[in-house]
Design a protein around this motif. Structure first.
Motif, PDB file in Angstrom:
ATOM      1  N   LEU A 196     -10.794  -4.047   9.781  1.00  0.00           N
ATOM      2  CA  LEU A 196      -9.877  -3.332   8.915  1.00  0.00           C
ATOM      3  C   LEU A 196      -8.791  -4.272   8.414  1.00  0.00           C
ATOM      4  O   LEU A 196      -8.303  -5.109   9.152  1.00  0.00           O
ATOM      5  CB  LEU A 196      -9.192  -2.190   9.667  1.00  0.00           C
ATOM      6  CG  LEU A 196      -9.982  -0.935   9.994  1.00  0.00           C
ATOM      7  CD1 LEU A 196      -9.120   0.028  10.785  1.00  0.00           C
ATOM      8  CD2 LEU A 196     -10.505  -0.283   8.737  1.00  0.00           C
ATOM      9  N   CYS A 197      -8.428  -4.087   7.160  1.00  0.00           N
ATOM     10  CA  CYS A 197      -7.212  -4.688   6.649  1.00  0.00           C
ATOM     11  C   CYS A 197      -6.161  -3.583   6.643  1.00  0.00           C
ATOM     12  O   CYS A 197      -6.388  -2.514   6.074  1.00  0.00           O
ATOM     13  CB  CYS A 197      -7.425  -5.255   5.247  1.00  0.00           C
ATOM     14  SG  CYS A 197      -8.336  -6.807   5.245  1.00  0.00           S
ATOM     15  N   SER A 249      -1.911  -6.951   5.726  1.00  0.00           N
ATOM     16  CA  SER A 249      -2.697  -7.933   6.468  1.00  0.00           C
ATOM     17  C   SER A 249      -3.986  -8.219   5.711  1.00  0.00           C
ATOM     18  O   SER A 249      -4.591  -7.326   5.129  1.00  0.00           O
ATOM     19  CB  SER A 249      -3.011  -7.414   7.881  1.00  0.00           C
ATOM     20  OG  SER A 249      -3.969  -6.371   7.834  1.00  0.00           O
ATOM     21  N   ASN A 250      -4.383  -9.474   5.726  1.00  0.00           N
ATOM     22  CA  ASN A 250      -5.607  -9.877   5.054  1.00  0.00           C
ATOM     23  C   ASN A 250      -6.720 -10.124   6.051  1.00  0.00           C
ATOM     24  O   ASN A 250      -6.490 -10.175   7.258  1.00  0.00           O
ATOM     25  CB  ASN A 250      -5.352 -11.146   4.233  1.00  0.00           C
ATOM     26  CG  ASN A 250      -4.403 -10.897   3.088  1.00  0.00           C
ATOM     27  OD1 ASN A 250      -4.519  -9.889   2.397  1.00  0.00           O
ATOM     28  ND2 ASN A 250      -3.461 -11.793   2.888  1.00  0.00           N
ATOM     29  N   SER A 278       2.547  -7.838  12.684  1.00  0.00           N
ATOM     30  CA  SER A 278       1.479  -8.528  13.398  1.00  0.00           C
ATOM     31  C   SER A 278       0.371  -7.551  13.749  1.00  0.00           C
ATOM     32  O   SER A 278       0.620  -6.379  14.017  1.00  0.00           O
ATOM     33  CB  SER A 278       2.016  -9.199  14.665  1.00  0.00           C
ATOM     34  OG  SER A 278       2.568  -8.241  15.538  1.00  0.00           O
ATOM     35  N   LYS A 279      -0.828  -8.059  13.739  1.00  0.00           N
ATOM     36  CA  LYS A 279      -2.024  -7.241  13.999  1.00  0.00           C
ATOM     37  C   LYS A 279      -2.671  -7.721  15.285  1.00  0.00           C
ATOM     38  O   LYS A 279      -2.936  -8.908  15.454  1.00  0.00           O
ATOM     39  CB  LYS A 279      -2.981  -7.357  12.810  1.00  0.00           C
ATOM     40  CG  LYS A 279      -4.158  -6.407  12.813  1.00  0.00           C
ATOM     41  CD  LYS A 279      -4.776  -6.394  11.420  1.00  0.00           C
ATOM     42  CE  LYS A 279      -6.041  -5.549  11.364  1.00  0.00           C
ATOM     43  NZ  LYS A 279      -7.205  -6.257  11.884  1.00  0.00           N
ATOM     44  N   THR A 327      -4.021  -2.418  16.940  1.00  0.00           N
ATOM     45  CA  THR A 327      -2.680  -2.002  16.529  1.00  0.00           C
ATOM     46  C   THR A 327      -2.104  -2.929  15.460  1.00  0.00           C
ATOM     47  O   THR A 327      -2.494  -4.097  15.345  1.00  0.00           O
ATOM     48  CB  THR A 327      -1.713  -1.986  17.716  1.00  0.00           C
ATOM     49  OG1 THR A 327      -1.656  -3.293  18.291  1.00  0.00           O
ATOM     50  CG2 THR A 327      -2.143  -0.980  18.767  1.00  0.00           C
ATOM     51  N   LEU A 328      -1.197  -2.376  14.689  1.00  0.00           N
ATOM     52  CA  LEU A 328      -0.421  -3.130  13.712  1.00  0.00           C
ATOM     53  C   LEU A 328       1.039  -2.792  13.965  1.00  0.00           C
ATOM     54  O   LEU A 328       1.387  -1.614  14.055  1.00  0.00           O
ATOM     55  CB  LEU A 328      -0.800  -2.730  12.288  1.00  0.00           C
ATOM     56  CG  LEU A 328      -0.049  -3.427  11.168  1.00  0.00           C
ATOM     57  CD1 LEU A 328      -0.514  -4.875  11.045  1.00  0.00           C
ATOM     58  CD2 LEU A 328      -0.255  -2.707   9.833  1.00  0.00           C
ATOM     59  N   SER A 329       1.855  -3.797  14.090  1.00  0.00           N
ATOM     60  CA  SER A 329       3.272  -3.551  14.344  1.00  0.00           C
ATOM     61  C   SER A 329       4.113  -4.027  13.175  1.00  0.00           C
ATOM     62  O   SER A 329       3.660  -4.817  12.331  1.00  0.00           O
ATOM     63  CB  SER A 329       3.711  -4.255  15.622  1.00  0.00           C
ATOM     64  OG  SER A 329       3.629  -5.662  15.456  1.00  0.00           O
ATOM     65  N   LEU A 330       5.342  -3.530  13.121  1.00  0.00           N
ATOM     66  CA  LEU A 330       6.294  -3.964  12.105  1.00  0.00           C
ATOM     67  C   LEU A 330       7.656  -4.082  12.776  1.00  0.00           C
ATOM     68  O   LEU A 330       8.261  -3.064  13.141  1.00  0.00           O
ATOM     69  CB  LEU A 330       6.355  -2.977  10.944  1.00  0.00           C
ATOM     70  CG  LEU A 330       7.274  -3.389   9.790  1.00  0.00           C
ATOM     71  CD1 LEU A 330       6.700  -4.618   9.073  1.00  0.00           C
ATOM     72  CD2 LEU A 330       7.444  -2.242   8.791  1.00  0.00           C
TER      73      LEU A 330
END
Length: 118
Positions: free
Chosen positions: A32-33, A51-52, A70-71, A77-80
């Motif tokens: 997944l992007c 994210s690429n 970051s992924k 998970t994806l964080s911000l």
């Protein structure tokens, strides 16, 4: 079916920090992007960080140097991480995902509210 669940929103004073997280299920995150979008009242939705396929992250100019995403493919998970927050960062923040082979974000979380007071 991909499901995305955001967490970590809240209220903070200007200059403060918040960390958002997005947990993906029903799919393998490595394929997944993912991205963070936000929408403030009366404004159009805008991309914050994308994210690429190669793992790189592209940031909107208005958050560069303040936000870091970051992924974690192992945890799906994806964080911000949002630092030096400004009142204009106040918005509903959404996690989104797409197949890295396609252009459209087909999957969206329910959103988490971020409010920054001056």
């Amino acid at each position: 079916q991909v499901q995305l669940l955001e967490s970590g929103g809240g209220s903070v004073q200007a200059g403060g920090s918040l960390r958002l997280s997005c947990a993906a299920s029903g799919y393998t995150a490595s394929t997944l992007c993912m991205a963070w979008f936000r929408q403030a009242p009366g404004k159009e939705r805008e991309g914050v960080a994308h994210s690429n396929r190669d793992g790189s992250i592209v940031y909107a100019d208005v958050v560069k140097g303040r936000f870091t995403s970051s992924k974690d493919n192992a945890k799906n998970t994806l964080s911000l991480q949002m630092n030096s927050l400004k009142p204009e960062d106040t918005a509903m923040y959404y996690c989104a995902a797409r197949s890295c082979s396609g252009p459209n974000y087909d999957y969206w979380g329910q959103g988490t509210q971020v409010t920054v007071s001056s």
